[in-house]
Design a protein around this motif. Structure first.
Motif, short mmCIF file in Angstrom:
data_model
loop_
_atom_site.label_atom_id
_atom_site.label_comp_id
_atom_site.label_asym_id
_atom_site.label_seq_id
_atom_site.Cartn_x
_atom_site.Cartn_y
_atom_site.Cartn_z
N ASP A 160 -0.35 14.35 6.31
CA ASP A 160 0.51 13.79 5.25
C ASP A 160 1.72 14.67 5.03
O ASP A 160 1.66 15.87 5.24
N ALA A 211 -8.06 2.07 5.10
CA ALA A 211 -9.22 2.79 5.66
C ALA A 211 -10.54 2.33 5.03
O ALA A 211 -11.59 2.91 5.32
N GLN A 218 -11.13 13.08 -3.38
CA GLN A 218 -10.38 12.24 -4.34
C GLN A 218 -10.50 10.75 -4.04
O GLN A 218 -10.03 9.92 -4.82
N1 LIG Z 1 -2.62 9.68 3.68
C1 LIG Z 1 -2.72 9.20 2.44
N2 LIG Z 1 -3.52 8.13 2.20
C2 LIG Z 1 -3.60 7.66 0.94
C3 LIG Z 1 -2.90 8.26 -0.14
N3 LIG Z 1 -3.19 7.56 -1.27
C4 LIG Z 1 -4.04 6.59 -0.91
N4 LIG Z 1 -4.33 6.64 0.43
C5 LIG Z 1 -5.18 5.72 1.22
O1 LIG Z 1 -4.64 4.40 1.08
C6 LIG Z 1 -5.67 3.41 0.93
C7 LIG Z 1 -5.59 2.74 -0.45
O2 LIG Z 1 -5.62 3.77 -1.41
P1 LIG Z 1 -6.00 3.68 -2.96
O3 LIG Z 1 -6.52 2.35 -3.31
O4 LIG Z 1 -4.85 4.25 -3.71
O5 LIG Z 1 -7.17 4.80 -3.08
P2 LIG Z 1 -8.69 4.68 -2.77
O6 LIG Z 1 -9.20 6.03 -2.45
O7 LIG Z 1 -8.91 3.61 -1.73
O8 LIG Z 1 -9.35 4.17 -4.14
P3 LIG Z 1 -9.18 4.66 -5.70
O9 LIG Z 1 -9.37 6.15 -5.76
O10 LIG Z 1 -10.29 3.94 -6.39
O11 LIG Z 1 -7.81 4.22 -6.13
C8 LIG Z 1 -6.97 4.18 1.17
O12 LIG Z 1 -7.27 4.11 2.55
C9 LIG Z 1 -6.63 5.61 0.74
O13 LIG Z 1 -7.47 6.59 1.32
C10 LIG Z 1 -2.05 9.39 0.15
O14 LIG Z 1 -1.38 9.97 -0.71
N5 LIG Z 1 -2.01 9.81 1.45
#
Ligand SMILES: Nc1nc2c(ncn2[C@@H]2O[C@H](COP(=O)(O)OP(=O)(O)OP(=O)(O)O)[C@@H](O)[C@H]2O)c(=O)[nH]1
Ligand SMILES: C=C(OP(=O)(O)O)C(=O)O
Length: 212
Positions: A75, A106, A14
């Motif tokens: 999580d 990350a 995801q």
């Molecule tokens: N453990 C955990 N990490 C999350 C969750 N949602 C987002 N992250 C992490 O938080 C950081 C920012 O997340 P997002 O910008 O929402 O997601 P992304 O995967 O980086 O990018 P998009 O899918 O394009 O939104 C990234 O390191 C993600 O992997 C979650 O529900 N649980």
């Protein structure tokens, strides 16, 4: 002061959905893992970092990041990013007698240990503080000094929310590698121009010509 970093990572299938134009479903999970590996490896190489704990439900990512020396925390079920971070910060605080804790995204594949050290040294001056991302709207790092709650409010527009929450914005120059998160193809090109870690360089080399 030495910090415990909490790094959140979605399940890899995801992750990084906004990179769909740049990397197809076959390549995107590996790219997301490579970003996390280079982020964690650089963080572990930073003298201001005592340890790194990844909060994730992804078994492969947990295994690969543990192999680099990170701890892992699962999580909370379906709770979302901020709940996952708050949970992990509580777990590490309890285990490490109220350590100073910072949340770090990350997706910082160009991260340089020396720049992270400058950011964490600046954060040590404040109870709660944060660093804005390169786009100027989000946050790449939120720090809480010993005994303070993290109170994370990551997500779209988090810079304004963290500021409104009373966290101090860190206004350092020349810490581009800590600000350069990668959400889009343009971000990836900017990170490659700064110089990424070896796992991201290898994963990016597998992208179609013109997307690197
Ligand atoms: N453990 C955990 N990490 C999350 C969750 N949602 C987002 N992250 C992490 O938080 C950081 C920012 O997340 P997002 O910008 O929402 O997601 P992304 O995967 O980086 O990018 P998009 O899918 O394009 O939104 C990234 O390191 C993600 O992997 C979650 O529900 N649980
Ligand atoms: C979650 C955040 O990062 P991203 O830019 O990856 O959405 C944020 O900036 O709060």
């Amino acid at each position: 002061m030495q910090w415990t970093l909490v790094v959140p990572l979605k399940p890899l299938p995801q992750a990084k959905s906004r990179l769909a134009d740049t990397a197809d479903d076959g390549l995107r999970p590996g790219l997301a893992l490579a970003f996390a590996q280079d982020t964690v490896a650089a963080a572990l190489g930073c003298p201001a970092v005592r340890d790194v704990v990844v909060v994730t439900n992804d078994a492969l990512a947990a295994r690969e990041l543990a192999a680099l020396g990170a701890g892992t925390v699962p999580d909370l079920p379906r709770a979302g990013l901020n709940a996952a971070l708050a949970h992990a910060a509580t777990v590490v605080g309890a285990a490490r007698r109220a350590a100073s804790v910072a949340a770090l995204n990350a997706d910082l594949p160009a991260l340089r240990p020396s720049e992270l050290a400058r950011v964490l040294d600046a954060a040590a001056e404040f109870p709660r503080s944060f660093l804005a991302d390169s786009a100027g709207l989000g946050t790449t790092l939120l720090a809480a000094s010993r005994g303070r709650e993290l109170r994370p409010q990551f997500g779209v527009g988090s810079r304004a929310r963290h500021r409104a929450s009373g966290a101090v914005e860190l206004t350092l120059d020349a810490v581009d590698s800590v600000r350069q998160d990668v959400d889009t193809g343009g971000d990836l090109r900017a990170a490659l121009a700064l110089g990424v870690g070896p796992r991201t360089a290898a994963a990016a080399a597998r992208l179609p010509a013109g997307q690197q």
